[in-house]
Design a protein around this motif. Structure first.
Motif, PDB file in Angstrom:
ATOM      1  N   SER A 242       0.835  -1.346   0.105  1.00 35.02           N
ATOM      2  CA  SER A 242      -0.109   0.221   0.107  1.00 35.02           C
ATOM      3  C   SER A 242       0.667   1.174  -0.126  1.00 35.02           C
ATOM      4  CB  SER A 242      -1.030   0.139   1.172  1.00 35.02           C
ATOM      5  OG  SER A 242      -0.243  -0.185   2.543  1.00 35.02           O
ATOM      6  N   GLU A 243       1.769   1.222   0.889  1.00 33.74           N
ATOM      7  CA  GLU A 243       3.036   2.270   0.751  1.00 33.74           C
ATOM      8  C   GLU A 243       3.440   2.607  -0.508  1.00 33.74           C
ATOM      9  OE1 GLU A 243       4.673   2.088   5.476  1.00 33.74           O
ATOM     10  OE2 GLU A 243       5.687   1.055   3.673  1.00 33.74           O
ATOM     11  N   ALA A 244       3.885   1.335  -1.326  1.00 36.97           N
ATOM     12  CA  ALA A 244       4.376   1.689  -2.718  1.00 36.97           C
ATOM     13  C   ALA A 244       3.510   2.255  -3.474  1.00 36.97           C
ATOM     14  CB  ALA A 244       4.750   0.436  -3.128  1.00 36.97           C
ATOM     15  N   GLU A 245       2.262   1.859  -3.229  1.00 33.15           N
ATOM     16  CA  GLU A 245       1.281   2.610  -4.353  1.00 33.15           C
ATOM     17  C   GLU A 245       0.966   4.043  -4.147  1.00 33.15           C
ATOM     18  OE1 GLU A 245      -2.176   0.082  -4.574  1.00 33.15           O
ATOM     19  OE2 GLU A 245      -3.221   1.470  -5.951  1.00 33.15           O
ATOM     20  N   GLU A 246       0.753   4.388  -2.767  1.00 28.44           N
ATOM     21  CA  GLU A 246       0.518   5.596  -2.381  1.00 28.44           C
ATOM     22  C   GLU A 246       1.790   6.498  -2.537  1.00 28.44           C
ATOM     23  OE1 GLU A 246      -0.849   5.718   1.724  1.00 28.44           O
ATOM     24  OE2 GLU A 246      -0.968   8.098   1.633  1.00 28.44           O
ATOM     25  N   ASP A 252       1.081  -3.723  -8.085  1.00 26.35           N
ATOM     26  CA  ASP A 252       1.221  -5.201  -7.865  1.00 26.35           C
ATOM     27  C   ASP A 252       2.566  -5.518  -7.136  1.00 26.35           C
ATOM     28  OD1 ASP A 252       0.438  -4.213 -10.674  1.00 26.35           O
ATOM     29  OD2 ASP A 252       2.837  -4.395 -11.167  1.00 26.35           O
ATOM     30  N   VAL A 253       2.444  -4.982  -5.843  1.00 29.76           N
ATOM     31  CA  VAL A 253       3.251  -5.624  -4.699  1.00 29.76           C
ATOM     32  C   VAL A 253       2.487  -6.636  -3.830  1.00 29.76           C
ATOM     33  CG1 VAL A 253       4.699  -5.195  -2.879  1.00 29.76           C
ATOM     34  CG2 VAL A 253       4.822  -3.291  -4.875  1.00 29.76           C
ATOM     35  N   GLY A 254       2.872  -7.721  -3.881  1.00 28.81           N
ATOM     36  CA  GLY A 254       2.218  -8.803  -3.303  1.00 28.81           C
ATOM     37  C   GLY A 254       2.248  -8.551  -1.702  1.00 28.81           C
ATOM     38  N   ASN A 255       1.023  -9.667  -1.167  1.00 28.86           N
ATOM     39  CA  ASN A 255       0.916  -9.284   0.238  1.00 28.86           C
ATOM     40  C   ASN A 255       2.087  -9.611   0.999  1.00 28.86           C
ATOM     41  OD1 ASN A 255      -1.471  -8.100   0.474  1.00 28.86           O
ATOM     42  ND2 ASN A 255      -2.740  -9.871   0.256  1.00 28.86           N
ATOM     43  N   ASP A 256       2.696 -10.717   0.656  1.00 33.21           N
ATOM     44  CA  ASP A 256       3.753 -11.234   1.378  1.00 33.21           C
ATOM     45  C   ASP A 256       5.094 -10.666   0.742  1.00 33.21           C
ATOM     46  OD1 ASP A 256       3.778 -12.379  -1.097  1.00 33.21           O
ATOM     47  OD2 ASP A 256       4.229 -14.394  -0.088  1.00 33.21           O
ATOM     48  N   GLU A 257       5.287  -9.563  -0.089  1.00 32.28           N
ATOM     49  CA  GLU A 257       6.240  -8.911  -0.548  1.00 32.28           C
ATOM     50  C   GLU A 257       6.466  -7.493  -0.037  1.00 32.28           C
ATOM     51  OE1 GLU A 257       6.689 -10.829  -4.805  1.00 32.28           O
ATOM     52  OE2 GLU A 257       5.325  -9.258  -4.559  1.00 32.28           O
ATOM     53  N   ALA A 258       7.687  -7.012  -0.348  1.00 32.05           N
ATOM     54  CA  ALA A 258       8.013  -5.464   0.149  1.00 32.05           C
ATOM     55  C   ALA A 258       8.830  -4.977  -1.166  1.00 32.05           C
ATOM     56  CB  ALA A 258       8.741  -5.298   1.291  1.00 32.05           C
ATOM     57  N   LEU A 259       8.639  -3.674  -1.414  1.00 32.40           N
ATOM     58  CA  LEU A 259       9.479  -3.028  -2.322  1.00 32.40           C
ATOM     59  C   LEU A 259      10.688  -2.395  -1.709  1.00 32.40           C
ATOM     60  CD1 LEU A 259       7.950  -1.038  -5.338  1.00 32.40           C
ATOM     61  CD2 LEU A 259       9.891  -0.135  -3.927  1.00 32.40           C
ATOM     62  N   ILE A 260      11.818  -2.484  -2.248  1.00 29.15           N
ATOM     63  CA  ILE A 260      12.857  -1.968  -1.633  1.00 29.15           C
ATOM     64  C   ILE A 260      13.582  -1.309  -2.649  1.00 29.15           C
ATOM     65  CG2 ILE A 260      13.130  -3.571   0.076  1.00 29.15           C
ATOM     66  CD1 ILE A 260      15.670  -4.804  -1.515  1.00 29.15           C
ATOM     67  N   ILE A 261      14.278   0.033  -2.245  1.00 27.25           N
ATOM     68  CA  ILE A 261      14.961   0.941  -3.015  1.00 27.25           C
ATOM     69  C   ILE A 261      16.266   1.523  -2.198  1.00 27.25           C
ATOM     70  CG2 ILE A 261      13.648   2.792  -2.825  1.00 27.25           C
ATOM     71  CD1 ILE A 261      14.440   3.283  -5.927  1.00 27.25           C
TER      72      ILE A 261
END
Lengths: 333, 546
Positions: A242-246, A252-261
């Motif tokens: 939800s944070e990635a989207e906002e 399309d970040v799955g529930n058990d996934e996180a996006l990192i940068i």
């Protein structure tokens, strides 16, 4: 394989300190155990040395099961965090201690002690008492006391953590040089990710008694497998779906996934209109500048290496993010 | 690493347990049994006015002693730390002289100085032609001697705390506008509190156990310790036992208070980061009164000892005629070493103290090794037993030994020990075991465990590691502990007076009996020699420690 750690378990009064640890370390390798304090890395080191016993599992050294051997039988060298130099002996006596126990002849001891003192730049301190040595000299003397015995394996228990910053950087290079020249397999415990990245051939990242990831410094930094490694080794920014989207507008970040940068891959541009992103803090570091950006209650880091572009940013400025989508990674949470 | 014991270690453990059971627990059990011998009726004596009165006196004396000594000790330490004091170096030694004064020596020197017949009274009489200084007996005398004897503990404890005080804190308080007095009250005093409270509890226990001053100056005043002695001499075994149990219980309660207190404050006393020491240029200046008062106080503290020295140089018998105008002579000192009857106590005291030193090391070193170093299971129980004698007054320890070893048993190897030479060093050993284990425990705790591990990892075995690493590092603690044991044993009076026979007389006992015979010169000479020996041991032990 030179050193095999198989299914090591350890509990201290019901609390699990090490959970099913398996590692393989190659001959001549510089291998680090990296993790926050209390992650079990020092306990694992002590089990390898024989100072601590494991509840189950095996330690195999050069193909031989050494699990039930005492420290004196294993003959692995240990460099202690506080150096553990014997205060009742002078520098040369400290270094000769292991040789004397192994009944090496007097002449040979003299040659070896002189030789090793030259290697660690302590020749002028042969007869000095331990208390006369500075922190850095003590660290080198304790290293000399170990390498003079030509052990097959050296265990380092945060040997640089008692030195101040500048000295630590210098000692780091020195240590790497000595290890490479002597070619001795080393297991190095540290909580300092910079130190681990700089020194190691490979690193095992540990948290709460469990190994999170094993790999080369580049692998750990560029391809962390979970959010713990991402944050601990690379100081990545981590976003939930939800944070990635906002914040980043990425779906399309799955529930058990996180996006990192990585902070250095997240650039900021000043916005003339009000946005949801505001500069909270600017930390100038010389070669780079770190910006702390606030989004609601979340803090996001951005690093800029260019000196010119930072001067027009001020605290409370509104900003937008700019990033290359190829720099984004998805990991397990 | 597995902690298995070698056979040698089992033997050592057996010796320690044998001692703890046979010479600490068993005597206490014998005492309790003796107190119940005439069923509980014996305990009715506790309600009698004499017992209640003596208990009240003992407590009152102890309370006065604690607060008086605290005021003197803390104030001196404060001035010593924060002010420029004239002759500071010498005064800091002189102020500790009471520590080098064995109880009976202190009592005797005060008697010769301040009693109606004492030197000072006579000097004042010579000047003013009338008796100005009278009535140095009873409460006045006992309290003055207690203040003299016990204030150094507060002085030392408070000084040690001041050494750890971060001067930045004082600077901070001053910079926030606090006056000197406010800083002292709000910052320094609370900082001192843990160590001062420890000193207070220790002084309270020591004062409850004090025997020499009440014994010599008490007159008709009753205190618990002297009541125990009197009932023993009068053959009232049941009262002796009941009083001893009573006094022991009070003392042990305070001992537990002390332990609780110490563990509770262990962490708060640790300072993190670097501590800024006081800067010599920042010391305050004393006003004129202070500049006079400090050397004067030093002189007053020296007076009792100077009295001893002076009297020891006057020939025997001349005192009744005149203190002054006689030629000074060394005859009293010559007598000590030429008369066999006088030399015997010296031999006894020396031998008994050395045996006690050996005994405390033989028991204390393994005891400390198992509890502080090896941290064996049940080690804290063993440590509690071993350090229990710290809370038991010397009088009671002697009574316990008398009850336990007036017939042969396992622990005396079938022999009757009462009346023998052996029972005296045994009493000293028991009394001093806590002192040496305390010294050794802190010695062991100061040895970084990684030194031992480093030695193992370099290939050394357990014995080699003990011999080359641990033993050399623990030796300073052994020496300083041994010196303390020697100092305490050499001047021991309290247990000795209940345990000695003619042939096992010690110097303390001899000084006391010479006093009773009005042999001023002889007792003064003995007292001065004893003071010197203890002083040398004390100076040596403080050197060693620092």
């Amino acid at each position: 394989m030179f050193l095999e750690i198989k299914n090591i378990q350890k509990k201290f009064s019901e609390q699990t300190v090490l959970e099913n640890i398996n590692l393989e370390i190659k001959k001549g390798e510089f291998f680090s155990l990296l993790g926050p304090s209390g992650c079990g890395k020092t306990t694992l080191l002590r089990i390898i040395s024989g100072l601590e016993s494991s509840d189950s599992g095996k330690i195999i050294l050069e193909g031989k099961d050494v699990t039930s051997l005492t420290p004196q039988q294993r003959k692995v060298g240990i460099v202690f965090q506080n150096y553990a130099l014997f205060p009742n002996m002078n520098v040369s006596k400290n270094i000769a201690y292991g040789l004397e126990i192994n009944k090496v002849s007097k002449d040979e001891i003299n040659i070896k002690v002189t030789d090793v003192l030259k290697k660690v730049n302590l020749s002028h301190k042969v007869n000095a008492s331990v208390s006369e040595l500075s922190g850095g000299e003590q660290q080198r003397a304790s290293l000399a006391r170990v390498i003079v015995n030509e052990p097959n394996l050296i265990l380092f228990d945060e040997p640089l953590s008692n030195l101040d910053y500048a000295l630590r950087l210098e000692a780091r290079g020195e240590l790497k040089r000595l290890q490479r020249e002597a070619g001795i397999t080393s297991v190095y415990v540290t909580h300092d990710q910079g130190e681990a990245l700089a020194l190691s051939d490979r690193i095992a990242v540990m948290n709460k008694g469990v190994i999170q990831q094993v790999g080369s410094p580049e692998e750990l930094y560029n391809n962390p497998v979970n959010s713990f490694v991402a944050e601990f080794v690379g100081h990545y920014n981590i976003f939930s779906g939800s944070e990635a989207e906002e914040i980043l507008g990425i779906t399309d970040v799955g529930n058990d996934e996180a996006l990192i940068i990585l902070p250095e891959n997240l650039k900021i541009n000043k916005s003339e209109t009000q946005t949801a992103l505001k500069i909270k803090e600017i930390l100038y570091n010389g070669s780079y500048t770190e910006f702390i950006i606030e989004h609601k209650n979340k803090e996001i880091k951005s690093i800029s290496f260019s000196n010119e572009k930072i001067s027009h940013f001020n605290i409370d400025d509104y900003v937008n993010f700019e990033f290359n989508t190829t720099k984004i990674k998805l990991i397990k949470r | 690493m597995k902690k298995k014991f070698s056979i040698f270690e089992y033997v050592l453990l057996f010796i320690v347990l044998f001692f703890a059971i046979g010479y600490i627990l068993f005597p206490l059990i014998e005492l309790a049994k003796e107190s119940f011998r005439f069923n509980l009726d014996s305990y009715k004596a506790l309600g009698s006015p004499t017992v209640l009165g003596s208990a009240l006196n003992s407590v009152l004396l102890s309370v006065v002693t604690v607060f008086g000594c605290a005021a003197i000790g803390i104030l001196l330490a404060y001035y010593f730390h924060f002010y420029k004091i004239p002759f500071k170096k010498y005064l800091s030694v002189i102020f500790l002289i009471p520590l080098a004064t064995p109880p009976i020596v202190g009592v005797v020197s005060f008697l010769y100085l301040l009693s109606d017949n004492g030197i000072l009274s006579r000097i004042l009489f010579a000047i003013f032609s009338k008796n100005i200084l009278t009535g140095f007996e009873g409460w006045t005398a006992i309290i003055i001697i207690h203040l003299f004897s016990f204030y150094p503990l507060f002085f030392l404890f408070a000084s040690a705390s001041f050494e750890k005080l971060d001067y930045n804190v004082i600077d901070a308080s001053n910079s926030l506008g606090a006056s000197k007095w406010t800083t002292f009250r709000k910052i320094i005093l609370p900082f001192l509190l843990p160590s001062v409270a420890s000193a207070g509890i220790i002084t309270f226990m020591a004062s409850m156990a004090s025997f020499s001053a009440p014994f010599v100056f008490g007159g008709s005043l009753r205190f618990l310790t002297t009541e125990i002695y009197n009932s023993k001499i009068n053959g009232d075994t049941s009262l002796t036992a009941v009083l001893s149990v009573f006094l022991t219980l009070i003392s042990v309660v305070f001992l537990f208070l002390l332990r609780k207190f110490r563990t509770a404050n262990e962490y708060s006393l640790r300072m993190k980061g670097s501590v800024k020491k006081i800067d010599a240029s920042k010391l305050y200046n004393l006003n004129l009164a202070g500049k006079v008062l400090f050397p004067l106080t030093g002189f007053l503290i020296l007076l009792p000892v100077l009295t001893l020295l002076y009297l020891s140089l006057i020939p025997e018998g001349s005192l009744i005629r005149n203190y002054f105008g006689e030629g000074l002579t060394l005859i009293n000192y010559q007598n000590i070493f030429t008369t066999d009857a006088v030399a015997l106590p010296y031999y006894n005291s020396l031998m008994m103290s050395l045996i006690a030193v050996a005994g405390t090391i033989i028991i204390g070193l393994p005891a400390s090794y198992f509890t502080a170093k090896k941290k064996i299971k049940g080690g804290n129980i063993l440590e509690s037993i071993i350090t229990l004698p710290y809370g038991i007054p010397g009088t009671v320890i002697a009574i316990c030994l008398i009850f336990s070893f007036n017939s042969g048993n396992v622990f005396s190897f079938g022999e009757i020990l009462v009346g023998t030479f052996a029972i005296m060093p045994l009493a000293y050993t028991i009394r001093n075991i806590p002192a040496i284990t305390q010294s050794l425990n802190s010695g062991f705790n100061n040895i970084d465990p990684s030194l031992e591990e480093a030695s193992y990892s370099l290939g050394a075995g357990r014995f080699k590691t003990f011999r080359t690493i641990i033993l050399p590092l623990i030796i300073p603690a052994i020496i300083s502990g041994a010196l303390i044991v020697f100092i305490n044993s050499f001047g021991e009076f309290v247990s000795s007076i209940l345990l000695y026979t003619f042939s096992t007389k010690t110097i303390s006992i001899d000084i006391y009996s010479q006093l009773r015979l009005y042999n001023t010169g002889g007792s003064a000479a003995s007292g001065f020699i004893m003071f010197l020996i203890v002083l040398i041991a004390l100076i040596f032990s403080r050197r060693k420690i620092s």
